[in-house]
Motif scaffolding. Structure first.
Motif, PDB file in Angstrom:
ATOM      1  N   VAL A 106       0.826  -1.201   0.000  1.00  0.00           N
ATOM      2  CA  VAL A 106       0.000   0.000   0.000  1.00  0.00           C
ATOM      3  C   VAL A 106       0.864   1.256   0.000  1.00  0.00           C
ATOM      4  O   VAL A 106       0.555   2.234  -0.691  1.00  0.00           O
ATOM      5  N   ASN A 107       1.959   1.237   0.742  1.00  0.00           N
ATOM      6  CA  ASN A 107       2.802   2.427   0.788  1.00  0.00           C
ATOM      7  C   ASN A 107       3.534   2.663  -0.526  1.00  0.00           C
ATOM      8  O   ASN A 107       3.753   3.816  -0.921  1.00  0.00           O
ATOM      9  N   LEU A 108       3.865   1.607  -1.244  1.00  0.00           N
ATOM     10  CA  LEU A 108       4.364   1.777  -2.598  1.00  0.00           C
ATOM     11  C   LEU A 108       3.248   2.292  -3.510  1.00  0.00           C
ATOM     12  O   LEU A 108       3.480   3.120  -4.396  1.00  0.00           O
ATOM     13  N   PHE A 109       2.032   1.824  -3.273  1.00  0.00           N
ATOM     14  CA  PHE A 109       0.861   2.286  -4.021  1.00  0.00           C
ATOM     15  C   PHE A 109       0.613   3.781  -3.809  1.00  0.00           C
ATOM     16  O   PHE A 109       0.242   4.500  -4.738  1.00  0.00           O
ATOM     17  N   PHE A 110       0.833   4.253  -2.564  1.00  0.00           N
ATOM     18  CA  PHE A 110       0.715   5.689  -2.293  1.00  0.00           C
ATOM     19  C   PHE A 110       1.628   6.488  -3.221  1.00  0.00           C
ATOM     20  O   PHE A 110       1.226   7.521  -3.780  1.00  0.00           O
ATOM     21  N   GLU A 111       2.860   6.020  -3.366  1.00  0.00           N
ATOM     22  CA  GLU A 111       3.823   6.748  -4.199  1.00  0.00           C
ATOM     23  C   GLU A 111       3.443   6.670  -5.678  1.00  0.00           C
ATOM     24  O   GLU A 111       3.574   7.653  -6.417  1.00  0.00           O
ATOM     25  N   LEU A 112       2.977   5.508  -6.128  1.00  0.00           N
ATOM     26  CA  LEU A 112       2.506   5.353  -7.507  1.00  0.00           C
ATOM     27  C   LEU A 112       1.329   6.279  -7.784  1.00  0.00           C
ATOM     28  O   LEU A 112       1.252   6.917  -8.844  1.00  0.00           O
ATOM     29  N   ASN A 113       0.419   6.378  -6.822  1.00  0.00           N
ATOM     30  CA  ASN A 113      -0.747   7.246  -6.961  1.00  0.00           C
ATOM     31  C   ASN A 113      -0.335   8.711  -7.138  1.00  0.00           C
ATOM     32  O   ASN A 113      -0.873   9.427  -7.996  1.00  0.00           O
ATOM     33  N   LYS A 114       0.626   9.162  -6.338  1.00  0.00           N
ATOM     34  CA  LYS A 114       1.103  10.547  -6.450  1.00  0.00           C
ATOM     35  C   LYS A 114       1.731  10.798  -7.821  1.00  0.00           C
ATOM     36  O   LYS A 114       1.493  11.843  -8.446  1.00  0.00           O
ATOM     37  N   LYS A 115       2.536   9.845  -8.271  1.00  0.00           N
ATOM     38  CA  LYS A 115       3.204   9.990  -9.561  1.00  0.00           C
ATOM     39  C   LYS A 115       2.188  10.053 -10.699  1.00  0.00           C
ATOM     40  O   LYS A 115       2.299  10.899 -11.605  1.00  0.00           O
ATOM     41  N   LEU A 116       1.181   9.192 -10.651  1.00  0.00           N
ATOM     42  CA  LEU A 116       0.164   9.192 -11.703  1.00  0.00           C
ATOM     43  C   LEU A 116      -0.629  10.494 -11.695  1.00  0.00           C
ATOM     44  O   LEU A 116      -0.919  11.058 -12.760  1.00  0.00           O
ATOM     45  N   ALA A 117      -0.962  11.007 -10.511  1.00  0.00           N
ATOM     46  CA  ALA A 117      -1.694  12.276 -10.426  1.00  0.00           C
ATOM     47  C   ALA A 117      -0.895  13.403 -11.058  1.00  0.00           C
ATOM     48  O   ALA A 117      -1.443  14.252 -11.780  1.00  0.00           O
ATOM     49  N   ALA A 150      -6.383  10.150  -1.444  1.00  0.00           N
ATOM     50  CA  ALA A 150      -7.013  11.387  -1.922  1.00  0.00           C
ATOM     51  C   ALA A 150      -6.094  12.584  -1.703  1.00  0.00           C
ATOM     52  O   ALA A 150      -5.955  13.444  -2.583  1.00  0.00           O
ATOM     53  N   GLU A 151      -5.471  12.638  -0.532  1.00  0.00           N
ATOM     54  CA  GLU A 151      -4.546  13.743  -0.251  1.00  0.00           C
ATOM     55  C   GLU A 151      -3.360  13.725  -1.214  1.00  0.00           C
ATOM     56  O   GLU A 151      -2.866  14.778  -1.625  1.00  0.00           O
ATOM     57  N   GLY A 152      -2.908  12.521  -1.597  1.00  0.00           N
ATOM     58  CA  GLY A 152      -1.812  12.416  -2.559  1.00  0.00           C
ATOM     59  C   GLY A 152      -2.199  12.965  -3.925  1.00  0.00           C
ATOM     60  O   GLY A 152      -1.371  13.591  -4.603  1.00  0.00           O
ATOM     61  N   ILE A 153      -3.432  12.748  -4.318  1.00  0.00           N
ATOM     62  CA  ILE A 153      -3.915  13.297  -5.585  1.00  0.00           C
ATOM     63  C   ILE A 153      -4.022  14.815  -5.493  1.00  0.00           C
ATOM     64  O   ILE A 153      -3.573  15.542  -6.389  1.00  0.00           O
ATOM     65  N   ILE A 154      -4.611  15.311  -4.415  1.00  0.00           N
ATOM     66  CA  ILE A 154      -4.797  16.753  -4.245  1.00  0.00           C
ATOM     67  C   ILE A 154      -3.454  17.481  -4.222  1.00  0.00           C
ATOM     68  O   ILE A 154      -3.320  18.572  -4.795  1.00  0.00           O
ATOM     69  N   GLU A 155      -2.450  16.883  -3.606  1.00  0.00           N
ATOM     70  CA  GLU A 155      -1.121  17.508  -3.534  1.00  0.00           C
ATOM     71  C   GLU A 155      -0.430  17.584  -4.898  1.00  0.00           C
ATOM     72  O   GLU A 155       0.427  18.437  -5.112  1.00  0.00           O
ATOM     73  N   PRO A 158      -3.290  20.062  -9.665  1.00  0.00           N
ATOM     74  CA  PRO A 158      -3.717  21.418  -9.291  1.00  0.00           C
ATOM     75  C   PRO A 158      -5.224  21.655  -9.345  1.00  0.00           C
ATOM     76  O   PRO A 158      -5.719  22.560  -8.681  1.00  0.00           O
ATOM     77  N   LYS A 159      -5.956  20.860 -10.113  1.00  0.00           N
ATOM     78  CA  LYS A 159      -7.397  21.094 -10.237  1.00  0.00           C
ATOM     79  C   LYS A 159      -8.209  20.413  -9.137  1.00  0.00           C
ATOM     80  O   LYS A 159      -9.399  20.699  -8.999  1.00  0.00           O
ATOM     81  N   LYS A 160      -7.586  19.525  -8.380  1.00  0.00           N
ATOM     82  CA  LYS A 160      -8.286  18.851  -7.293  1.00  0.00           C
ATOM     83  C   LYS A 160      -7.940  19.537  -5.966  1.00  0.00           C
ATOM     84  O   LYS A 160      -6.778  19.603  -5.583  1.00  0.00           O
ATOM     85  N   THR A 161      -8.959  20.040  -5.286  1.00  0.00           N
ATOM     86  CA  THR A 161      -8.735  20.775  -4.037  1.00  0.00           C
ATOM     87  C   THR A 161      -9.361  20.106  -2.822  1.00  0.00           C
ATOM     88  O   THR A 161      -9.032  20.458  -1.688  1.00  0.00           O
ATOM     89  N   LYS A 162     -10.256  19.145  -3.026  1.00  0.00           N
ATOM     90  CA  LYS A 162     -10.879  18.459  -1.895  1.00  0.00           C
ATOM     91  C   LYS A 162     -11.488  17.143  -2.370  1.00  0.00           C
ATOM     92  O   LYS A 162     -11.701  16.933  -3.570  1.00  0.00           O
ATOM     93  N   TRP A 163     -11.739  16.258  -1.400  1.00  0.00           N
ATOM     94  CA  TRP A 163     -12.422  15.004  -1.707  1.00  0.00           C
ATOM     95  C   TRP A 163     -13.813  15.020  -1.092  1.00  0.00           C
ATOM     96  O   TRP A 163     -14.082  15.750  -0.140  1.00  0.00           O
ATOM     97  N   ILE A 164     -14.703  14.199  -1.640  1.00  0.00           N
ATOM     98  CA  ILE A 164     -16.066  14.113  -1.140  1.00  0.00           C
ATOM     99  C   ILE A 164     -16.523  12.669  -1.219  1.00  0.00           C
ATOM    100  O   ILE A 164     -16.219  11.967  -2.195  1.00  0.00           O
ATOM    101  N   GLU A 165     -17.203  12.181  -0.192  1.00  0.00           N
ATOM    102  CA  GLU A 165     -17.679  10.801  -0.189  1.00  0.00           C
ATOM    103  C   GLU A 165     -19.052  10.741  -0.864  1.00  0.00           C
ATOM    104  O   GLU A 165     -20.077  10.490  -0.242  1.00  0.00           O
ATOM    105  N   ALA A 166     -19.033  10.990  -2.147  1.00  0.00           N
ATOM    106  CA  ALA A 166     -20.250  10.998  -2.956  1.00  0.00           C
ATOM    107  C   ALA A 166     -19.852  11.240  -4.398  1.00  0.00           C
ATOM    108  O   ALA A 166     -18.721  11.645  -4.677  1.00  0.00           O
ATOM    109  N   ALA A 167     -20.782  11.001  -5.301  1.00  0.00           N
ATOM    110  CA  ALA A 167     -20.523  11.328  -6.703  1.00  0.00           C
ATOM    111  C   ALA A 167     -20.555  12.843  -6.870  1.00  0.00           C
ATOM    112  O   ALA A 167     -21.410  13.528  -6.320  1.00  0.00           O
ATOM    113  N   SER A 168     -19.585  13.385  -7.600  1.00  0.00           N
ATOM    114  CA  SER A 168     -19.520  14.825  -7.821  1.00  0.00           C
ATOM    115  C   SER A 168     -19.138  15.098  -9.269  1.00  0.00           C
ATOM    116  O   SER A 168     -18.275  14.430  -9.839  1.00  0.00           O
ATOM    117  N   MET A 169     -19.771  16.091  -9.843  1.00  0.00           N
ATOM    118  CA  MET A 169     -19.431  16.523 -11.192  1.00  0.00           C
ATOM    119  C   MET A 169     -18.522  17.741 -11.172  1.00  0.00           C
ATOM    120  O   MET A 169     -18.120  18.241 -12.224  1.00  0.00           O
TER     121      MET A 169
END
Length: 237
Positions: A106-117, A150-155, A158-169
């Motif tokens: 999972v911790n390697l996955f965290f780093e992969l997630n940041k790189k992909l974002a 989610a925090e890794g993606i937001i960091e 630049p277009k992602k500023t927050k996460w929400i536990e629901a579908a959002s457009m």
């Protein structure tokens, strides 16, 4: 090393087995039936406490250990609104190791997630969402692992500023879909999708053993340490 187990559910029992197999001793076990036994006298010969309980009791458990000068390794999630209090204690000399997930994968996955974002940031035609699945007994939703992702993606996007536990457009919101089924140890999927294709990454845990081993490795890392630590420190990521 003498370990105190605070929380003796399925994870606590898995941690116990791995700790014993690595030559450690379990000096104290605290569960719902004997919470009053968590006090300084019972902690005086303990080298480190491993805490997997629930958000309501976690902070109090940490404070008791800090007062007894026992470093804490915790995998309890859902209490991070109080994290500044813990960091203040660490600045005063307490030792604390926190991870939303102790699995190496999972911790390697965290780093992969940041790189992909970061790679996806220039391409506005792609939008992301996340799905996490856990067993029906998991108390917090979304999971701590999902929030870390989610925090890794937001960091890194630049277009992602927050996460929400629901579908959002909304372009600035990252949707998280949290599901609870059966005895699933943990599955996390992130999908970047456009009108023509999608890119997905996923981590699927087969059992709790990977989490438990990581917690024991963190416990081995912590004796005599002061400050606030995490898996990046342990794995040198």
């Amino acid at each position: 090393m003498r370990i105190a187990l605070i929380g003796y559910g399925k994870m606590g029992k898995e941690i116990e087995q791995i700790a014993l197999s690595r030559g450690h001793q379990i000096g104290l076990i605290i569960d719902q039936e004997n919470q009053a036994d968590l006090h300084a006298e019972n902690l005086k010969n303990i080298d480190v406490a491993i805490e997997f309980t629930n958000p309501d009791s976690a902070l109090g458990n940490y404070q008791i250990c800090f007062e007894a000068n026992v470093p804490v390794v915790s995998g309890t999630t859902g209490w991070l609104d109080k994290i500044d209090l813990v960091k203040e204690k660490c600045q005063l000399g307490s030792g604390f190791f926190y991870a939303s997930n102790f699995s190496l994968g999972v911790n390697l996955f965290f780093e992969l997630n940041k790189k992909l974002a970061a790679l996806m940031a220039p391409f506005s035609e792609y939008n992301a969402d996340m799905e996490e699945i856990h067993h029906i007994h998991k108390l917090d939703s979304p999971s701590g692992t999902a929030i870390t992702l989610a925090e890794g993606i937001i960091e890194n996007h630049p277009k992602k500023t927050k996460w929400i536990e629901a579908a959002s457009m909304k372009e600035d919101e990252l949707s998280i879909f949290a599901k609870r089924h059966g005895s699933v140890p943990g599955t996390h999927s992130i999908t970047w999708h456009s009108d023509v294709d999608e890119i997905s990454i996923q981590h699927l845990a087969y059992s709790r053993k990977g989490f438990a081993l990581g917690a024991v490795l963190a416990a081995e890392f912590m004796p005599e340490k002061k400050g606030f630590f995490g898996m990046k420190d342990l794995l040198k990521l």
